[in-house]
Design a protein around this motif. Structure first.
Motif, PDB file in Angstrom:
ATOM      1  N   SER A   6      13.218  -9.865 119.224  1.00 45.92           N
ATOM      2  CA  SER A   6      13.476 -11.148 119.073  1.00 45.92           C
ATOM      3  C   SER A   6      12.896 -11.685 117.763  1.00 45.92           C
ATOM      4  O   SER A   6      11.731 -10.839 117.458  1.00 45.92           O
ATOM      5  CB  SER A   6      12.848 -12.053 120.326  1.00 45.92           C
ATOM      6  N   ILE A   7      13.268 -12.689 117.306  1.00 52.40           N
ATOM      7  CA  ILE A   7      12.890 -13.275 116.090  1.00 52.40           C
ATOM      8  C   ILE A   7      12.281 -14.629 116.449  1.00 52.40           C
ATOM      9  O   ILE A   7      12.785 -15.351 117.096  1.00 52.40           O
ATOM     10  CB  ILE A   7      13.587 -13.361 115.093  1.00 52.40           C
ATOM     11  N   THR A  22      18.219  -7.933 107.784  1.00 51.14           N
ATOM     12  CA  THR A  22      19.210  -6.979 108.652  1.00 51.14           C
ATOM     13  C   THR A  22      18.737  -7.560 110.145  1.00 51.14           C
ATOM     14  O   THR A  22      17.419  -6.993 110.327  1.00 51.14           O
ATOM     15  CB  THR A  22      19.105  -5.720 108.398  1.00 51.14           C
ATOM     16  N   ILE A  23      19.582  -7.882 110.885  1.00 52.95           N
ATOM     17  CA  ILE A  23      19.247  -8.073 112.388  1.00 52.95           C
ATOM     18  C   ILE A  23      19.713  -6.919 113.055  1.00 52.95           C
ATOM     19  O   ILE A  23      20.922  -6.602 113.286  1.00 52.95           O
ATOM     20  CB  ILE A  23      19.951  -9.283 112.726  1.00 52.95           C
ATOM     21  N   ILE A  27      17.832  -6.766 118.592  1.00 55.95           N
ATOM     22  CA  ILE A  27      17.705  -8.192 118.680  1.00 55.95           C
ATOM     23  C   ILE A  27      18.629  -8.910 119.713  1.00 55.95           C
ATOM     24  O   ILE A  27      19.846  -8.924 119.644  1.00 55.95           O
ATOM     25  CB  ILE A  27      17.927  -8.713 117.137  1.00 55.95           C
ATOM     26  N   ILE A  30      17.135 -15.284 118.571  1.00 56.89           N
ATOM     27  CA  ILE A  30      16.491 -15.739 117.412  1.00 56.89           C
ATOM     28  C   ILE A  30      16.090 -17.111 117.519  1.00 56.89           C
ATOM     29  O   ILE A  30      16.877 -17.923 118.065  1.00 56.89           O
ATOM     30  CB  ILE A  30      17.716 -15.800 116.143  1.00 56.89           C
ATOM     31  N   ILE A  44      22.981 -11.545 104.863  1.00 56.67           N
ATOM     32  CA  ILE A  44      22.660 -11.420 106.315  1.00 56.67           C
ATOM     33  C   ILE A  44      23.287 -10.347 106.940  1.00 56.67           C
ATOM     34  O   ILE A  44      24.622 -10.312 107.089  1.00 56.67           O
ATOM     35  CB  ILE A  44      22.742 -12.635 107.049  1.00 56.67           C
ATOM     36  N   ILE A  46      24.087  -8.275 110.383  1.00 58.34           N
ATOM     37  CA  ILE A  46      23.962  -8.465 111.930  1.00 58.34           C
ATOM     38  C   ILE A  46      24.619  -7.282 112.536  1.00 58.34           C
ATOM     39  O   ILE A  46      25.750  -7.100 112.586  1.00 58.34           O
ATOM     40  CB  ILE A  46      24.321  -9.898 112.184  1.00 58.34           C
ATOM     41  N   SER A  48      23.314  -6.433 115.736  1.00 59.47           N
ATOM     42  CA  SER A  48      23.451  -6.777 117.266  1.00 59.47           C
ATOM     43  C   SER A  48      24.454  -7.099 117.871  1.00 59.47           C
ATOM     44  O   SER A  48      25.299  -7.851 117.139  1.00 59.47           O
ATOM     45  CB  SER A  48      22.079  -7.711 117.447  1.00 59.47           C
TER      46      SER A  48
END
Length: 97
Positions: A6-7, A22-23, A27, A30, A44, A46, A48
């Protein structure tokens, strides 16, 4: 220590030095205002597949760059486009897979 999943809320709020994130695949959430005010964030990525409306906080991507490019998996492209726009990403953001 395990993988990052998680962020946190306000994690990168008003950070003007990051320009790409980079997610990762792990993850799941957020937090609210996580990337709020990151005006130099232009890319960005992603990876996930686990992000949903219930686990991406309010204004997570608000007040950022108008020139942001979001890259994600083809099967998640439309869902993430809708989700991120609700979470404050620029209306001019471009999305690609």
């Amino acid at each position: 220590m395990g993988p990052v999943t998680s962020i946190d809320d306000n994690a990168f709020k008003d950070n003007t030095t990051i320009n790409e994130i980079t997610i990762g695949k792990q993850i799941k959430s957020i937090g609210k205002n996580a990337f709020d005010g990151c005006e130099n964030l232009k890319k960005i990525i992603i990876k996930s597949e686990k992000l949903k409306a219930g686990n991406v906080g309010k204004n997570a991507f608000a007040n950022g760059s108008d020139e942001v490019i979001v890259k994600t998996l083809k099967k998640k492209l439309e869902a993430y486009k809708k989700l991120l726009k609700k979470r404050g990403i620029s209306k001019n953001a471009s999305f690609e897979s």
